[in-house]
Design an enzyme around this catalytic site. Structure first.
Site, PDB file in Angstrom:
ATOM      1  N   ASP A 196     -46.494   2.363 -12.166  1.00  0.00           N
ATOM      2  CA  ASP A 196     -46.704   0.968 -11.775  1.00  0.00           C
ATOM      3  C   ASP A 196     -47.062   0.068 -12.956  1.00  0.00           C
ATOM      4  O   ASP A 196     -46.713  -1.118 -12.966  1.00  0.00           O
ATOM      5  CB  ASP A 196     -47.762   0.872 -10.675  1.00  0.00           C
ATOM      6  CG  ASP A 196     -49.077   1.545 -11.049  1.00  0.00           C
ATOM      7  OD1 ASP A 196     -49.168   2.159 -12.123  1.00  0.00           O
ATOM      8  OD2 ASP A 196     -50.019   1.484 -10.233  1.00  0.00           O
TER       9      ASP A 196
ATOM     10  N   LYS B  80     -53.159  12.847  -3.920  1.00  0.00           N
ATOM     11  CA  LYS B  80     -53.150  11.927  -2.765  1.00  0.00           C
ATOM     12  C   LYS B  80     -52.714  12.602  -1.464  1.00  0.00           C
ATOM     13  O   LYS B  80     -52.077  11.982  -0.608  1.00  0.00           O
ATOM     14  CB  LYS B  80     -52.252  10.716  -3.046  1.00  0.00           C
ATOM     15  CG  LYS B  80     -52.578   9.997  -4.353  1.00  0.00           C
ATOM     16  CD  LYS B  80     -51.572   8.915  -4.671  1.00  0.00           C
ATOM     17  CE  LYS B  80     -51.799   8.358  -6.065  1.00  0.00           C
ATOM     18  NZ  LYS B  80     -50.795   7.327  -6.429  1.00  0.00           N
TER      19      LYS B  80
END
Length: 504
Positions: free
Chosen positions: A230, A195
C-alpha cells in the site's frame, strides 16, 4: 445554662471538631492522592519529551539506518526492501487498467480509466468483496480461484464499454499486504500469512503465479503488471498528480514509508541498472529503533504484552494500533495512585486495547466547556461514570502527550528520509537544491492519523518546520492521499504498460 445543657454543648462541640477533623483529614488525603496523580503525569511528560535536539538525533539515526540497510541485508533494523519499481505514473498514461487490493478478510477490485495529457482520472469503479471464512484456511486454489472469479464477474459488467484491441491483454496492479520477498516488479515470494490467513502450500511460492494460474483456470485473460504494497501504491498515486513526489508515508493503524532512491546508492545490489537511474525502496520503518527515541515504562509494558516483543518499536510509538493502549496504561497507573475514577476502577480500564485511538482523538479534540465527549467516552468505553471535570482535563492532557510525541517522532522519520536523499537543506545529495534554493519536495501521506486527526497533523507539520527551519520547510509539501492501495496499484500497472512507458 445548666449542667445538662453545658454537657450537650460540649458534646456537640466535640462531635463538630471530630467531623471537621475527619473532613480536613480526607481533604489532605485527597490532595495527596491527587498530587501523586499529577506526579505520574509530570513524569510521563518528561519521559515523552521531544525537544528539537532529540528530534534531530532521531533524524540522523534514521538516515544512518537507511544507509546501513542499503549496504547489506541484515545490516540494519530497517529492511530497505527493493520493489523493482523504477517507473512511476506521471499523468500521461492512457487506457483502462485494473487494481486488486488484498490486505485482509475483504478484497477490492477496481477499474481505472485514464485519458493522458496530464488529465485527471476519468473514471474509477470499485467493488468490495468479503472472503468467506472457510477460505482463510482453505487451499491455495480455493482462495485464488474465488478471487479470480469475482474479478472476472466485475470485468464482465463492462459490457462493450472497454473492448480491448486485438492481441491486447488486460493489465492488473496487485496490492498484496502480506510479507513477501520481491523478486521483480511483478512477482514476489510469500514469506508468511498474517491477519487470520493460514493456507498450506503457499509459503515460499510466487503469489503472482498463484493469481495468474487462477485467472487462467476461470478463463480470464489478464496479467499482473505490478505487485506492490500500500505504501508504494500511495507513492504512485501522488506521483501521478505531482511529479515532485519522492516519498510516501502511511500513518494509520500501522505505519510504513517508501521513497525513490538512486540505484547507485543501493550498495547491496551493486550493478543494479534501471532505465530511470532510480528505484522505489520500501523502508519498513515500523521496525526502526534508536536509543534517542523517548521510551517510557508504559512503552516497555506495551511491548512486553505484545505478540511481537522487541519488534516494530517505532510503530508501537507512532501508529494508531497502539496510541490508545498507551493512554490506557497511563490511566491505569493513575487509578492505582488515586481514586480519580472512583473507589473501584472499572474492569474495562484494565482490559488491554479497550481504549482505541479514534476515542483518543475524539477526547483530545473535545472543545466543549465541560468536556462532554470525554465524559461520554469514559463512561461508554471504560464504564467510568460521571468523571469530574478536573479528571476529564487530566485525561485530555494524557491524550495530548501521547499524540504529540507520536506526531513529532513521525515528523523526525520523514525528515530522516529527506536527509537521506539530500532534501533537508543540509547540503547532501546535489539534487537537493536548485539555483541555491531547496527543490520543491512532495511527500504523500495516507492514513487516518494524519488525514482525520487535526491535532496530530498540526503537531507533525509544526515539528517538520522546527527541524528543517522555515526556509527549507516551505519547499516541503505534504499531500494527503486516498486509496493508494487501490487506485495507486492500477496506476502502476498503467505506467508499466508498453503503451505508457515513463521514468521518474
Amino acid at each position: 445554662m445548666g449542667r445538662v445543657g453545658l454537657g450537650v454543648a460540649v458534646g456537640c462541640a466535640v462531635v463538630a471538631c471530630t467531623i471537621a477533623g475527619l473532613l480536613v483529614g480526607r481533604r489532605v488525603k485527597s490532595r495527596r492522592r491527587w498530587g501523586r496523580v499529577v506526579g505520574v503525569l509530570r513524569e510521563f511528560e518528561q519521559g515523552c519529551a521531544t525537544s528539537i535536539g532529540r528530534l534531530r538525533q532521531v533524524v540522523d539515526a534514521m538516515a544512518v539506518e537507511m544507509h546501513a540497510g542499503l549496504a547489506s541485508d541484515g545490516g540494519s533494523k530497517l529492511k530497505m526492501l527493493l520493489t523493482f519499481v523504477d517507473t512511476l505514473p506521471n499523468g500521461s498514461e492512457k487506457g483502462t487498467f485494473y487494481g486488486l487490493d488484498l490486505g485482509g478478510t475483504n478484497f477490492r477490485v477496481l477499474r481505472v480509466q485514464l485519458g493522458g495529457s496530464r488529465s485527471s482520472i476519468l473514471g474509477c469503479q470499485v467493488e468490495t468483496q468479503p472472503i468467506p471464512q472457510h477460505l482463510l484456511t482453505g487451499s491455495n486454489e480455493e482462495l485464488f480461484d474465488f478471487i479470480a472469479t469475482r474479478l472476472k464477474i466485475f470485468i464482465e459488467k463492462e459490457g462493450n464499454e472497454d473492448v480491448l484491441p486485438l492481441g491486447r491483454t488486460r493489465e492488473l496492479g496487485f496490492t498484496f499486504s502480506f510479507p513477501i520477498r520481491q523478486i521483480s516488479v511483478s512477482s514476489g515470494v510469500l514469506i508468511k500469512w498474517t491477519k487470520g490467513f493460514s493456507i498450506e502450500g503457499t509459503v515460499g511460492g510466487d503469489v503472482t503465479q498463484f493469481l495468474e494460474e487462477a485467472m487462467a483456470r476461470v478463463g480470464l485473460d489478464m496479467k499482473v503488471s505490478a505487485l506492490v504494497n500500500d505504501t508504494v501504491g500511495t507513492l504512485a498515486l501522488s506521483h501521478y498528480h505531482d511529479e515532485d513526489t519522492i516519498a510516501a508515508v502511511i500513518i494509520g493503524t500501522g505505519t510504513n514509508a517508501c521513497y525513490v532512491e538512486r540505484t547507485d546508492a543501493i550498495i547491496k545490489c551493486q550493478g543494479l541498472l534501471t532505465n530511470s537511474g532510480g528505484m522505489v525502496v520500501n523502508i519498513e520503518w515500523g521496525n526502526f529503533w534508536s536509543s534517542h527515541l523517548p521510551r517510557t515504562p508504559y512503552d516497555v509494558a506495551l511491548d512486553d504484552e505484545s505478540p511481537n516483543r522487541n519488534d516494530q518499536g517505532f510503530e508501537k510509538m507512532i501508529s494508531g494500533m497502539y496510541l490508545g493502549e498507551i493512554v490506557r496504561l497511563v490511566l491505569c497507573r493513575m487509578a492505582q495512585e488515586s481514586d480519580i475514577f472512583g473507589d473501584a476502577p472499572a474492569p474495562s480500564l484494565a482490559a488491554p486495547f479497550s481504549l482505541r485511538t479514534p476515542m483518543v482523538a475524539a477526547m483530545h479534540e473535545d472543545d466543549s466547556p465541560d468536556l462532554r465527549e470525554v465524559g461520554r467516552i469514559l463512561e461508554e468505553a471504560l464504564q467510568i461514570p460521571v468523571a469530574p471535570l478536573k479528571t476529564r482535563r487530566l485525561v485530555v492532557r494524557v491524550c495530548d502527550v501521547v499524540s504529540r510525541r507520536a506526531a513529532r517522532l513521525a515528523a523526525a522519520g520523514i525528515v530522516g528520509i529527506l536527509k537521506k536523499v539530500g532534501r533537508d537543506g543540509s547540503g547532501g545529495f546535489a539534487g537537493g537544491r536548485s539555483k541555491g534554493k531547496p527543490r520543491r519536495t512532495v511527500v504523500a501521506i495516507e492514513g487516518g492519523l494524519y488525514a482525520g486527526y487535526a491535532m496530530f497533523r498540526e503537531y507533525l507539520d509544526e515539528a517538520v518546520g522546527e527541524i528543517l527551519g522555515e526556509d527549507v520547510a516551505q519547499s516541503v509539501v505534504f499531500r494527503i492521499s486516498e486509496d493508494g492501495s487501490g487506485v495507486g496499484a492500477a496506476l502502476l500497472a498503467a505506467s508499466r504498460s508498453p503503451e505508457n512507458q515513463s521514468t521518474f
